[in-house]
Design a protein around this motif. Sequence first.
Motif, short mmCIF file in Angstrom:
data_model
loop_
_atom_site.label_atom_id
_atom_site.label_comp_id
_atom_site.label_asym_id
_atom_site.label_seq_id
_atom_site.Cartn_x
_atom_site.Cartn_y
_atom_site.Cartn_z
N ASP A 1 2.81 42.43 -21.05
CA ASP A 1 3.54 42.95 -19.90
C ASP A 1 3.31 44.45 -19.73
O ASP A 1 3.03 44.92 -18.63
N ASP B 1 1.91 44.64 -12.08
CA ASP B 1 3.34 44.41 -11.89
C ASP B 1 3.60 43.03 -11.29
O ASP B 1 4.59 42.39 -11.63
N ALA C 1 5.75 40.10 -13.06
CA ALA C 1 6.88 39.48 -12.35
C ALA C 1 6.74 37.95 -12.34
O ALA C 1 7.73 37.24 -12.52
N THR D 1 10.15 44.87 -12.51
CA THR D 1 9.08 44.91 -11.51
C THR D 1 9.20 46.14 -10.61
O THR D 1 8.21 46.83 -10.36
N ASP E 1 8.21 50.27 -18.61
CA ASP E 1 7.73 48.97 -19.12
C ASP E 1 7.66 48.97 -20.64
O ASP E 1 7.90 47.95 -21.28
#
Length: 135
Positions: free
Chosen positions: A47, A58, A62, A93, A106
């Motif tokens: 991620d 992104d 998501a 996101t 993140d």
Amino acid sequence: MTRPMPLGAKFPTGTDPHSVRQRLEMMEKVLERSLVVPVINRPVGLDAIVGLVPMMGDIVGAVLGAYMVWEARNLNMPKWQLWRMAGNVAMDTAIGAVPLAGDVFDFMFRSNSRNLRIIKRHLDKHHPASRTIDG
């Protein structure tokens, strides 16, 4: 020529709570804790790495996060927990899309780990036979 040996990780494909738990635990590990940054000894996953790619990363993050929410829906979890999980994915996101600051976010905010904790609490309460011993 010899063939390489398989890694031995079996991907559970069933719809029973135990299979779903194993599948989501493996997915969370890949998304959040698959590599360790050597200098700071902090785990990162797909991620955060994919999030470095503008916009596309992104979106991929998501979609993978939404998959966990979908699996939770299939477990008949309460709507308020599903909304909370969807909020975690949406926040990850939205803020993750901001250049540079989003990459740091993140790295720090692990929506998939948070969502896995919500799912585990539900499974431990409603499907105690699916529990695993951590160790």
